[in-house]
Scaffold this active site. Structure first.
Site, short mmCIF file in Angstrom:
data_model
loop_
_atom_site.label_atom_id
_atom_site.label_comp_id
_atom_site.label_asym_id
_atom_site.label_seq_id
_atom_site.Cartn_x
_atom_site.Cartn_y
_atom_site.Cartn_z
N GLU A 10 0.84 -1.19 0.00
CA GLU A 10 0.00 0.00 0.00
C GLU A 10 0.87 1.23 0.00
O GLU A 10 1.91 1.26 0.64
CB GLU A 10 -0.82 0.04 1.30
CG GLU A 10 -2.25 -0.29 1.13
CD GLU A 10 -3.00 -0.27 2.46
OE1 GLU A 10 -3.96 -1.03 2.56
OE2 GLU A 10 -2.63 0.49 3.39
N ARG A 69 -16.51 -7.16 14.43
CA ARG A 69 -16.76 -7.48 15.86
C ARG A 69 -17.00 -6.18 16.60
O ARG A 69 -16.90 -5.10 16.04
CB ARG A 69 -15.51 -8.15 16.43
CG ARG A 69 -14.27 -7.27 16.20
CD ARG A 69 -13.09 -7.73 17.01
NE ARG A 69 -11.82 -7.29 16.46
CZ ARG A 69 -11.23 -6.13 16.74
NH1 ARG A 69 -11.81 -5.27 17.54
NH2 ARG A 69 -10.08 -5.81 16.19
P1 ADP Z 1 -8.71 -2.70 17.89
O1 ADP Z 1 -8.67 -2.17 16.49
O2 ADP Z 1 -10.09 -2.74 18.46
O3 ADP Z 1 -7.70 -2.12 18.79
P2 ADP Z 1 -6.98 -5.01 17.75
O4 ADP Z 1 -6.93 -5.85 16.52
O5 ADP Z 1 -5.81 -4.17 18.06
O6 ADP Z 1 -8.34 -4.20 17.71
O7 ADP Z 1 -7.26 -6.01 18.95
C1 ADP Z 1 -8.16 -5.73 19.96
C2 ADP Z 1 -7.65 -6.20 21.27
O8 ADP Z 1 -7.74 -7.59 21.35
C3 ADP Z 1 -6.23 -5.81 21.54
O9 ADP Z 1 -6.08 -5.48 22.89
C4 ADP Z 1 -5.48 -7.07 21.17
O10 ADP Z 1 -4.27 -7.18 21.87
C5 ADP Z 1 -6.47 -8.14 21.55
N1 ADP Z 1 -6.43 -9.23 20.65
C6 ADP Z 1 -6.35 -9.20 19.33
N2 ADP Z 1 -6.33 -10.42 18.82
C7 ADP Z 1 -6.39 -11.25 19.86
C8 ADP Z 1 -6.41 -12.67 19.97
N3 ADP Z 1 -6.38 -13.47 18.93
N4 ADP Z 1 -6.50 -13.18 21.19
C9 ADP Z 1 -6.56 -12.39 22.27
N5 ADP Z 1 -6.54 -11.06 22.22
C10 ADP Z 1 -6.45 -10.50 21.04
P1 ADP Z 2 -4.42 -3.97 11.86
O1 ADP Z 2 -5.21 -5.06 11.25
O2 ADP Z 2 -3.19 -4.45 12.51
O3 ADP Z 2 -5.28 -3.10 12.72
P2 ADP Z 2 -4.49 -1.84 9.86
O4 ADP Z 2 -4.47 -2.11 8.43
O5 ADP Z 2 -5.80 -1.47 10.45
O6 ADP Z 2 -3.89 -3.09 10.61
O7 ADP Z 2 -3.42 -0.71 10.16
C1 ADP Z 2 -3.03 -0.40 11.47
C2 ADP Z 2 -2.41 0.98 11.53
O8 ADP Z 2 -1.31 1.13 10.63
C3 ADP Z 2 -3.35 2.10 11.13
O9 ADP Z 2 -4.18 2.49 12.17
C4 ADP Z 2 -2.36 3.19 10.71
O10 ADP Z 2 -1.82 3.85 11.81
C5 ADP Z 2 -1.25 2.41 10.04
N1 ADP Z 2 -1.48 2.32 8.60
C6 ADP Z 2 -2.09 1.31 7.97
N2 ADP Z 2 -2.11 1.50 6.63
C7 ADP Z 2 -1.50 2.68 6.41
C8 ADP Z 2 -1.19 3.43 5.22
N3 ADP Z 2 -1.52 2.99 4.03
N4 ADP Z 2 -0.55 4.61 5.37
C9 ADP Z 2 -0.20 5.04 6.59
N5 ADP Z 2 -0.44 4.38 7.72
C10 ADP Z 2 -1.09 3.21 7.65
#
Ligand code: ADP
Ligand code: ADP
Ligand code: MG
Length: 657
Positions: free
Chosen positions: A200, A292
């Site tokens: 990206e 979720r």
């Molecule tokens: P959000 O975008 O809501 O922050 P994240 O993908 O970062 O979502 O995850 C949400 C929370 O759940 C975080 O605190 C992360 O560490 C926890 N988490 C994510 N995946 C898992 C998993 N497979 N098992 C347990 N906790 C998880």
């Molecule tokens: P995850 O599934 O781990 O939450 P995301 O795709 O939602 O991954 O990206 C997590 C973070 O990474 C975003 O909140 C942003 O801060 C950064 N990020 C993701 N994509 C981009 C992008 N194309 N340019 C700049 N920052 C990005």
């Protein structure tokens, strides 16, 4: 509506879901691993079922065990919370086969959004703007390199199965690409057993702004406004707020429409979040959909007055969305911070250990979501989040002020947390004006972690609290307020140790309400009054401060004027206070008794084994001897004084320190 729900999660979110169930008269079933036998989510549920070892793979991710628990307890639905099985379509399918309702979207919409690549392709087709890049199946190095060149640098490599900021790399230049790709793939393989990546364009100075969406089984889809989550570390959210200080009405409207279109493209049912990355020019691009309930949902609840878990239950039970788009209004401003057990200074490394004492804020407009209490462990097995603190106010300025207040009232003793960072953010001028992007925390880290130097009012308040504790602990002994006043004409000595290790020796004379505090050669006249609870007023240098004093043993946290001071305060002479310093240099009375002889005076040199004084009590005589070579600094008793057990007697300055 359901009669009994099994909550397939732990910690704060399990507790949060239970609260709504309670209010709606629904019985809850908790599940727990070996590590969580005594956890809050287990204790507060109506029923609880053991599901296996601490390791998540064998308990909270164990579909068989969880479904067996649902069947055994007669639960008619399962709420997966977030994390764990919440985005696992196979689990949703197995629930259905077992005749239990999965509270979430259909397995088909989960699958459609599970891969970031497939989701982007679908969004493009549905007219939702996506970040320009490459998201196809050909994963050969040649193709990826050619695509990287086409996209240009900086760019991002992302695991298509990614989540939680894992398997992600920013690549600034072509020569970094191969290494970064290998790193991202390795991490993705480990975390998701899938090393597929997408590329990206990196949006410069980006802001993360997401929309809460909701769909029902009757074809209705609405959004519940945005949440700005730009304050991140390691691509993970730390602070979230709504409304976003960055959006104008038109952009908000356009993004809301795009979010609803995205959800409709997958016939989305239940709660979901469309994450956008927004450029400095307010151009917005779809990043991913989280299928979720989101960690940061409380800010949406606090500003819309709605209970998102209740909506989830109603929709899962087949009901219609309670409100249509134009009936959903947002009022007030809300900010959430995530309190983590982590060492910010060591690269945000998670910290494990026991929470000795935790104080969480209770002020007006403050909401706390947590799953822990005093004595609980933060273990290696699960997420190190301790609590979510959400504040709301009539506008952003009020919310920011309440956040500062709430964080000053928060304390965690026993293990390292990101609290100093959160406080730093809440007080930063760029946060106050809403001028930040996802790089803010990293860029401003030094400023954000700067702590105030210990000041006389802070120390005075801690000393006042300490003295009153001494009073209480020693009523009826020579160590009453008057007691330490009398026998301690020499006063009491304390040692204050700052975060960076620097130490201050303080002398105190007087009594609990009025004392002289000598610090660095300066004498401060202090009058102190306990307002009740943890609140004190201390007056010195003609100024009155209202101070909050929290402590656990020798660990102090003192807050006033939106400044918070963490430091250690030890009194080698506090009987029974558990703060006794080295007994070799600060011998204490082994028993209650009378001093019958004193053999030394200040300034005398002493050798190990040399008698210092003689006590008589409990029908015996006892000679207190020097344990180290040194010189007598101070004597805290005189011949014929009565002393309590543990009472300090002498201060020896050792020859070798
Ligand atoms: P959000 O975008 O809501 O922050 P994240 O993908 O970062 O979502 O995850 C949400 C929370 O759940 C975080 O605190 C992360 O560490 C926890 N988490 C994510 N995946 C898992 C998993 N497979 N098992 C347990 N906790 C998880
Ligand atoms: P995850 O599934 O781990 O939450 P995301 O795709 O939602 O991954 O990206 C997590 C973070 O990474 C975003 O909140 C942003 O801060 C950064 N990020 C993701 N994509 C981009 C992008 N194309 N340019 C700049 N920052 C990005
Ligand atoms: Mg994300």
């Amino acid at each position: 509506m359901f009669k009994k729900i099994l909550i397939a999660n732990r910690g704060e979110i399990a507790c949060r879901i239970r609260r709504t169930c309670n209010r709606l008269g629904i019985t809850t079933v908790a599940v727990y691993s070996d590590a969580d036998r005594h956890a809050l989510h287990v204790q507060t549920a109506d029923e609880a079922v053991y599901i296996g070892p601490a390791k998540a793979a064998e308990s909270y991710l164990n579909m068989e065990r969880i479904l067996a628990a649902a069947q055994q307890t007669g639960a008619d639905a399962v709420h997966p919370g977030y994390g764990f099985l919440s985005e696992n379509s196979e689990f949703a399918r197995r629930c259905k086969r077992a005749g239990v309702v999965f509270i979430g979207p259909s397995p088909e919409s989960m699958d459609a959004m599970a891969s970031k690549s497939a989701a982007k392709a679908l969004m493009e087709k549905s007219g939702v703007p996506v970040v320009p890049g490459y998201h196809s199946d050909d994963q050969s190095l040649r193709t990826l390199e050619a695509e990287a060149k086409r996209i240009g640098f900086p760019l991002m490599i992302k695991a298509t199965a990614g989540g939680g900021g894992k398997g992600m790399r920013v690549v600034r230049a072509a020569q970094e690409f191969q290494d970064a790709l290998a790193g991202a793939k390795r991490e993705a393989k480990n975390a998701f057993a899938d090393d597929c990546v997408l590329l990206e364009k990196y949006i410069p100075q980006p802001r993360h702004i997401e929309f809460q969406v909701f769909g029902d089984r009757h074809g209705n889809v609405v959004h519940l406004f945005e949440r700005e989550c730009s304050l991140q570390r390691r691509f993970q959210k730390v602070v979230e707020e709504t409304p976003s200080p960055f959006l104008d009405e038109r952009t908000r409207q356009n993004m809301g429409d795009a979010a609803v279109a995205a959800a409709k493209a997958v016939n989305y049912v239940n709660a979901g979040t469309i994450e956008f990355i927004v450029g400095a020019d307010k151009s917005f691009h779809f990043m991913e959909m989280n299928t979720r309930l989101q960690v940061e949902h409380p800010i949406t609840e606090e500003t819309t007055g709605l209970d998102l878990v209740e909506w989830q239950l109603r929709v899962a039970a087949g009901g219609k969305l309670p409100l249509s788009q134009n009936q959903i209004r947002q009022h007030a401003h809300a900010i959430e911070v995530r309190l983590y057990a982590e060492n910010v200074e060591k690269g945000f490394l998670p910290v494990t250990g026991r929470i000795e004492t935790i104080h969480l804020p209770q002020g007006e407009g403050t909401r706390v979501d947590t799953g822990v209490r005093d004595g609980d462990e933060i273990s290696i097995h699960y997420d190190p989040m301790i609590a979510k603190i959400t504040v709301s106010g009539k506008d952003r300025a009020e919310a920011v002020k309440r956040l500062q207040q709430a964080l000053a009232e928060t304390a965690v003793f026993g293990l390292t947390t990101n609290l100093p960072l959160l406080r730093g953010i809440a007080k930063h001028s760029d946060f106050a004006t809403g001028r930040f992007d996802t790089g803010f925390i990293e860029r401003a880290l030094k400023d954000l972690l700067a702590r105030p130097r210990l000041s006389a009012p802070a120390i005075a308040a801690a000393v006042a609290d300490e003295l009153s504790a001494l009073d209480r602990a020693t009523t009826g002994t020579p160590w009453t307020a008057d007691g330490w006043h009398l026998s301690g004409q020499h006063g009491l000595r304390f040692l204050a140790r700052e975060h960076d290790g620097s130490e201050h020796v303080l002398h105190v004379t007087g009594n609990t309400r009025a004392f002289t505090l000598t610090l660095g050669g300066m004498a401060h006249e202090v009058s102190a009054e306990h307002l009740g609870g943890t609140a004190w007023t201390v007056a010195l240098e003609g100024k009155v401060h209202v101070v909050e004093v929290l402590h656990h043993g020798a660990e102090m946290q003192v807050a006033f004027d939106t400044q918070t001071y963490d430091f250690g305060l030890t009194s080698p002479y506090a009987p029974g206070a558990g703060r006794v310093a080295d007994e070799a240099t600060h011998p204490v009375s082994p028993m209650p008794g009378r001093v019958v002889a004193v053999h030394v005076k200040p300034g005398d040199k002493v050798e190990p084994g040399q008698p210092l004084l003689v006590l008589e009590g409990m029908k015996m005589e006892y000679t207190v001897k020097a344990a180290v070579a040194g010189s007598i600094q101070e004597l805290f008793c005189a011949e014929s004084d009565m002393v309590e057990a543990e009472a300090p007697l002498v201060d020896i300055k050792p020859d070798k320190d």
